[in-house]
Write an enzyme that holds these catalytic residues in place. Structure first.
Site, mmCIF file in Angstrom:
data_model
loop_
_atom_site.group_PDB
_atom_site.id
_atom_site.type_symbol
_atom_site.label_atom_id
_atom_site.label_comp_id
_atom_site.label_asym_id
_atom_site.label_seq_id
_atom_site.Cartn_x
_atom_site.Cartn_y
_atom_site.Cartn_z
ATOM 1 N N GLY A 32 -46.124 -50.270 3.531
ATOM 2 C CA GLY A 32 -45.906 -49.046 2.775
ATOM 3 C C GLY A 32 -46.854 -48.934 1.596
ATOM 4 N N PHE A 33 -46.783 -47.819 0.920
ATOM 5 C CA PHE A 33 -47.626 -47.569 -0.253
ATOM 6 C C PHE A 33 -47.486 -48.683 -1.280
ATOM 7 C CE2 PHE A 33 -46.870 -45.499 -4.529
ATOM 8 C CZ PHE A 33 -48.178 -45.619 -4.982
ATOM 9 N N THR A 57 -42.571 -45.877 8.713
ATOM 10 C CA THR A 57 -43.119 -45.027 7.645
ATOM 11 C C THR A 57 -44.327 -45.667 6.983
ATOM 12 O OG1 THR A 57 -41.562 -45.930 5.999
ATOM 13 C CG2 THR A 57 -40.905 -43.915 7.160
ATOM 14 N N LEU A 95 -38.554 -54.262 -0.089
ATOM 15 C CA LEU A 95 -39.005 -52.907 -0.403
ATOM 16 C C LEU A 95 -38.780 -51.942 0.753
ATOM 17 C CD1 LEU A 95 -42.513 -53.652 -2.034
ATOM 18 C CD2 LEU A 95 -40.254 -53.763 -3.097
ATOM 19 N N THR A 114 -30.960 -48.816 6.706
ATOM 20 C CA THR A 114 -31.943 -49.706 6.079
ATOM 21 C C THR A 114 -31.426 -50.226 4.750
ATOM 22 O OG1 THR A 114 -33.765 -48.499 7.132
ATOM 23 C CG2 THR A 114 -34.316 -49.897 5.261
ATOM 24 N N TYR A 167 -30.476 -41.320 0.404
ATOM 25 C CA TYR A 167 -31.348 -42.262 -0.307
ATOM 26 C C TYR A 167 -30.635 -42.837 -1.526
ATOM 27 C CZ TYR A 167 -35.629 -44.091 -2.472
ATOM 28 O OH TYR A 167 -36.589 -44.899 -3.031
ATOM 29 N N LYS A 171 -29.375 -46.897 -1.848
ATOM 30 C CA LYS A 171 -29.840 -47.793 -2.906
ATOM 31 C C LYS A 171 -28.678 -48.273 -3.773
ATOM 32 C CE LYS A 171 -34.278 -47.846 -2.044
ATOM 33 N NZ LYS A 171 -34.963 -49.087 -1.638
ATOM 34 N N ARG A 208 -43.856 -35.839 -1.976
ATOM 35 C CA ARG A 208 -43.711 -36.243 -3.367
ATOM 36 C C ARG A 208 -44.733 -35.508 -4.229
ATOM 37 N NH1 ARG A 208 -42.570 -42.692 -2.485
ATOM 38 N NH2 ARG A 208 -44.038 -42.383 -0.764
#
Length: 341
Positions: A32-33, A57, A95, A114, A167, A171, A208
């Site tokens: 990921g990023f 992703t 992450l 996830t 989301y 979390k 985003r």
């Protein structure tokens, strides 16, 4: 062959560098990023890294700099399924998660699984290996906050059944599960609440705000500002966020820690700034405000400063310029969809 990446000059303390050198680290969401930047930094400090990602992703090209690094191996695996890593493990960074509005909007159930099963599997690995684990949470746990700036002691204002809840609640559950493992399973746990992070490798079509505006400005398209643009964001350059993750991992801190830049900017100001930095003549158009969109978002980073000795170093103009340069150099991706949030 060994990695030839230069040692970063990012304010890492000698004690942190010593702790990371010759360590063995597992990073879920490695492609990921954020994960890819973290993997590169860990290897630069001398850690051997096992990246775990199913590329749902994440993108393989994010790890291109590590293709010939002996200190990196990629395990193609879905973290919602149990997994095993052989040998010693000193640190685990969890992450893995769909993180953009576009991704978790398209994969709501997967996002929740996830955050639940994926976090359970990462914590189980840390327990088996007696490793310190850093679980990535998010400023979204504060919801549309009634406290400003947001301290870690604030419990949040979250709609548990709204479109963003998949989301937010994934979390929040991940935090609760991590805290339970820390209390009852003698696992060395840490929770990081990451505020809006930006930088090179963000997908230009993920919805985003920073990659959206940059992609639109470079293409000469109107910049789509949700609502009147008075909502605020606090943007932290990826290099600073990675430094915060490493500082937390090498500390003994067990309480949740905000990692973000307390410089607050409105979305409309950000749009104007990106137009100026890109030299774009794009206009600005306004679109409806998404449901449960936070009106203000800004971290109180007192705990990070005091417990970790961490503070962000990259100012917004410099970070945006580096992100724009990377976007210009990147191969053009699919057309951008969605509004900037």
């Amino acid at each position: 062959m060994p990695s030839t990446m230069p040692l970063p000059n990012d304010g890492c303390t000698p004690a942190q560098a010593v702790a990371l050198r010759s360590s063995r680290t597992v990073v879920t969401g490695a492609a990921g990023f954020l994960g890819s930047h973290l993997c590169e930094r860990l290897i630069a400090y001398g850690s051997h890294v096992v990246g775990v990602d199913d590329l749902s992703t994440g993108r393989g090209e994010n790890l291109a700099a590590l293709d010939e690094a002996d200190a990196f191996e990629l395990l193609l695996h879905d973290v919602t399924l149990p997994f095993h890593v052989s040998g010693q493990v000193d640190y685990v960074f969890h992450l893995a998660s769909p993180a953009s509005p576009l991704d978790y909007g398209k994969q709501p159930v997967r996002t929740l699984v996830t955050g639940s099963a994926g976090t359970l599997n990462a914590l189980t690995l840390a327990a088996q290996k007696q490793a310190r684990i850093v679980v990535a949470s998010t400023s979204e746990v504060y919801g549309d906050p009634l406290e400003h700036p947001q301290r870690e002691s604030y419990w949040g204002n979250v709609n548990p059944v709204g479109p963003r809840s998949v989301y937010d609640e994934a979390k929040r559950y991940a935090e609760a599960l991590t805290a339970a493992f820390g209390r009852t399973a003698q696992v060395d746990t840490a929770i990081v609440r990451i505020f809006n992070t930006y930088g090179p490798r963000m997908r230009p079509y993920d919805g985003r705000v920073v990659p959206t505006f940059i992609a639109q400005a470079l293409a000469g398209q109107p910049l789509t500002v949700a609502g009147d643009g008075s909502q605020t964001r606090s943007l932290c350059f990826v290099d600073d966020t990675v430094s915060g993750l490493l500082a937390l991992a090498t500390s003994g801190e067990r309480e949740p820690v905000n990692i973000g830049n307390p410089h607050e900017i409105t979305v409309l100001q950000l749009a104007d700034m990106i137009r100026e930095l890109t030299g774009s003549a794009s206009s600005i158009t306004h679109t409806p405000l998404p449901a449960d969109d936070p009106r203000r978002r800004c971290p109180d980073i007192t705990r990070a400063r005091q417990a970790l000795g961490w503070t962000p170093l990259v100012d917004l103009s410099a970070g945006l310029s580096r992100t724009i340069d990377a976007a210009r150099a990147a191969t053009a991706g699919p057309a951008l969809a969605g509004d900037a949030r």
